[in-house]
Design a protein around this motif. Structure first.
Motif, PDB file in Angstrom:
ATOM      1  N   UNK A 147       0.838  -1.197   0.000  1.00  0.00           N
ATOM      2  CA  UNK A 147       0.000   0.000   0.000  1.00  0.00           C
ATOM      3  C   UNK A 147       0.873   1.247   0.000  1.00  0.00           C
ATOM      4  N   UNK A 148       1.959   1.187   0.763  1.00  0.00           N
ATOM      5  CA  UNK A 148       2.938   2.275   0.792  1.00  0.00           C
ATOM      6  C   UNK A 148       4.325   1.699   0.580  1.00  0.00           C
ATOM      7  N   UNK A 149       5.190   2.404  -0.153  1.00  0.00           N
ATOM      8  CA  UNK A 149       6.570   1.922  -0.285  1.00  0.00           C
ATOM      9  C   UNK A 149       7.282   2.003   1.068  1.00  0.00           C
ATOM     10  N   UNK A 150       8.207   1.083   1.321  1.00  0.00           N
ATOM     11  CA  UNK A 150       8.851   1.016   2.629  1.00  0.00           C
ATOM     12  C   UNK A 150      10.188   1.734   2.695  1.00  0.00           C
ATOM     13  N   UNK A 151      10.793   2.039   1.556  1.00  0.00           N
ATOM     14  CA  UNK A 151      12.090   2.700   1.569  1.00  0.00           C
ATOM     15  C   UNK A 151      13.180   1.764   2.053  1.00  0.00           C
ATOM     16  N   UNK A 152      14.402   2.254   2.084  1.00  0.00           N
ATOM     17  CA  UNK A 152      15.557   1.433   2.444  1.00  0.00           C
ATOM     18  C   UNK A 152      15.472   0.910   3.876  1.00  0.00           C
ATOM     19  N   UNK A 153      15.251   1.788   4.826  1.00  0.00           N
ATOM     20  CA  UNK A 153      15.216   1.384   6.236  1.00  0.00           C
ATOM     21  C   UNK A 153      14.058   0.423   6.513  1.00  0.00           C
ATOM     22  N   UNK A 154      12.877   0.768   6.029  1.00  0.00           N
ATOM     23  CA  UNK A 154      11.712  -0.090   6.237  1.00  0.00           C
ATOM     24  C   UNK A 154      11.870  -1.453   5.581  1.00  0.00           C
ATOM     25  N   UNK A 155      12.467  -1.475   4.389  1.00  0.00           N
ATOM     26  CA  UNK A 155      12.692  -2.734   3.682  1.00  0.00           C
ATOM     27  C   UNK A 155      13.642  -3.630   4.464  1.00  0.00           C
ATOM     28  N   UNK A 156      14.704  -3.051   4.986  1.00  0.00           N
ATOM     29  CA  UNK A 156      15.667  -3.828   5.766  1.00  0.00           C
ATOM     30  C   UNK A 156      15.046  -4.368   7.045  1.00  0.00           C
ATOM     31  N   UNK A 157      14.225  -3.569   7.707  1.00  0.00           N
ATOM     32  CA  UNK A 157      13.562  -4.020   8.932  1.00  0.00           C
ATOM     33  C   UNK A 157      12.543  -5.120   8.633  1.00  0.00           C
ATOM     34  N   UNK A 209      -2.057  -6.653  -2.932  1.00  0.00           N
ATOM     35  CA  UNK A 209      -2.736  -6.668  -4.221  1.00  0.00           C
ATOM     36  C   UNK A 209      -1.721  -6.614  -5.366  1.00  0.00           C
ATOM     37  N   UNK A 210      -0.432  -6.790  -5.027  1.00  0.00           N
ATOM     38  CA  UNK A 210       0.623  -6.742  -6.041  1.00  0.00           C
ATOM     39  C   UNK A 210       1.233  -8.120  -6.257  1.00  0.00           C
ATOM     40  N   UNK A 211       1.500  -8.485  -7.516  1.00  0.00           N
ATOM     41  CA  UNK A 211       2.209  -9.741  -7.766  1.00  0.00           C
ATOM     42  C   UNK A 211       3.669  -9.614  -7.342  1.00  0.00           C
ATOM     43  N   UNK A 212       4.323 -10.744  -7.130  1.00  0.00           N
ATOM     44  CA  UNK A 212       5.725 -10.729  -6.718  1.00  0.00           C
ATOM     45  C   UNK A 212       6.590  -9.900  -7.666  1.00  0.00           C
ATOM     46  N   UNK A 215      14.698  -2.324  -3.152  1.00  0.00           N
ATOM     47  CA  UNK A 215      15.371  -2.867  -4.331  1.00  0.00           C
ATOM     48  C   UNK A 215      14.786  -4.216  -4.686  1.00  0.00           C
ATOM     49  N   UNK A 216      15.048  -4.626  -5.905  1.00  0.00           N
ATOM     50  CA  UNK A 216      14.613  -5.943  -6.346  1.00  0.00           C
ATOM     51  C   UNK A 216      15.338  -7.033  -5.561  1.00  0.00           C
ATOM     52  N   UNK A 217      16.568  -6.772  -5.165  1.00  0.00           N
ATOM     53  CA  UNK A 217      17.342  -7.754  -4.397  1.00  0.00           C
ATOM     54  C   UNK A 217      16.670  -8.049  -3.062  1.00  0.00           C
ATOM     55  N   UNK A 218      16.289  -7.003  -2.342  1.00  0.00           N
ATOM     56  CA  UNK A 218      15.609  -7.181  -1.049  1.00  0.00           C
ATOM     57  C   UNK A 218      14.254  -7.843  -1.270  1.00  0.00           C
ATOM     58  N   UNK A 266      13.330  -9.837  -3.637  1.00  0.00           N
ATOM     59  CA  UNK A 266      13.543 -11.247  -3.974  1.00  0.00           C
ATOM     60  C   UNK A 266      13.890 -12.059  -2.733  1.00  0.00           C
ATOM     61  N   UNK A 267      14.740 -11.521  -1.881  1.00  0.00           N
ATOM     62  CA  UNK A 267      15.129 -12.220  -0.650  1.00  0.00           C
ATOM     63  C   UNK A 267      13.917 -12.437   0.261  1.00  0.00           C
ATOM     64  N   UNK A 268      13.068 -11.426   0.371  1.00  0.00           N
ATOM     65  CA  UNK A 268      11.865 -11.547   1.199  1.00  0.00           C
ATOM     66  C   UNK A 268      10.915 -12.574   0.591  1.00  0.00           C
ATOM     67  N   UNK A 269      10.662 -12.461  -0.713  1.00  0.00           N
ATOM     68  CA  UNK A 269       9.747 -13.386  -1.388  1.00  0.00           C
ATOM     69  C   UNK A 269      10.249 -14.825  -1.295  1.00  0.00           C
ATOM     70  N   UNK A 270      11.557 -15.024  -1.452  1.00  0.00           N
ATOM     71  CA  UNK A 270      12.127 -16.373  -1.349  1.00  0.00           C
ATOM     72  C   UNK A 270      11.836 -16.991   0.002  1.00  0.00           C
ATOM     73  N   UNK A 271      11.989 -16.233   1.057  1.00  0.00           N
ATOM     74  CA  UNK A 271      11.731 -16.753   2.398  1.00  0.00           C
ATOM     75  C   UNK A 271      10.250 -17.008   2.640  1.00  0.00           C
TER      76      UNK A 271
END
Length: 113
Positions: A34-44, A63-66, A75-78, A80-85
């Motif tokens: 719903x909202x982008x998380x940014x670098x800090x939020x993504x890492x957390x 409501x978003x596909x992977x 980033x796509x790297x983060x 992907x890492x989250x989706x993989x887990x």
């Protein structure tokens, strides 16, 4: 969740707050994207998901596909890492069709309330 984790990082209570989200047998995270998380939020977010991986159950609604998760996370790297887990040893359920929330109300249902 992310706002609480960012605040905890600022007041040096992050480990305690991370434990709060790592402890429940089932953690439900609604409206991812719903909202982008940014670098800090993504890492957390990654830290929470990574710590729960293969230990506890996590339910995510979005409501978003992977393929679009790179827009949510920094980033796509983060992403992907989250989706993989999340998908490892998981059941992905895709619901299609009109949203119940946007379904027009009928006169009969309006009268009941």
């Amino acid at each position: 969740m992310i706002n609480h984790l960012v605040a905890a990082e600022a007041d040096r209570s992050l480990l305690k707050k991370l434990h709060l989200y790592q402890a429940p047998e089932v953690l439900v995270i609604d409206e991812v994207g719903y909202l982008p998380l940014g670098n800090e939020g993504s890492n957390l977010f990654f830290q929470v998901i990574s710590a729960r991986h293969e230990k506890k159950s996590t339910v995510i609604t979005t409501n978003l596909p992977f393929a679009d998760w790179g827009k949510i996370f920094d980033s796509t790297t983060v992403a992907t890492a989250i989706a993989d887990r999340l998908v490892n040893n998981s059941e992905v359920i895709i619901l299609e069709g009109p949203s119940y929330r946007t379904k027009p109300k009928t006169k009969d249902k309006m009268i009941e309330k």
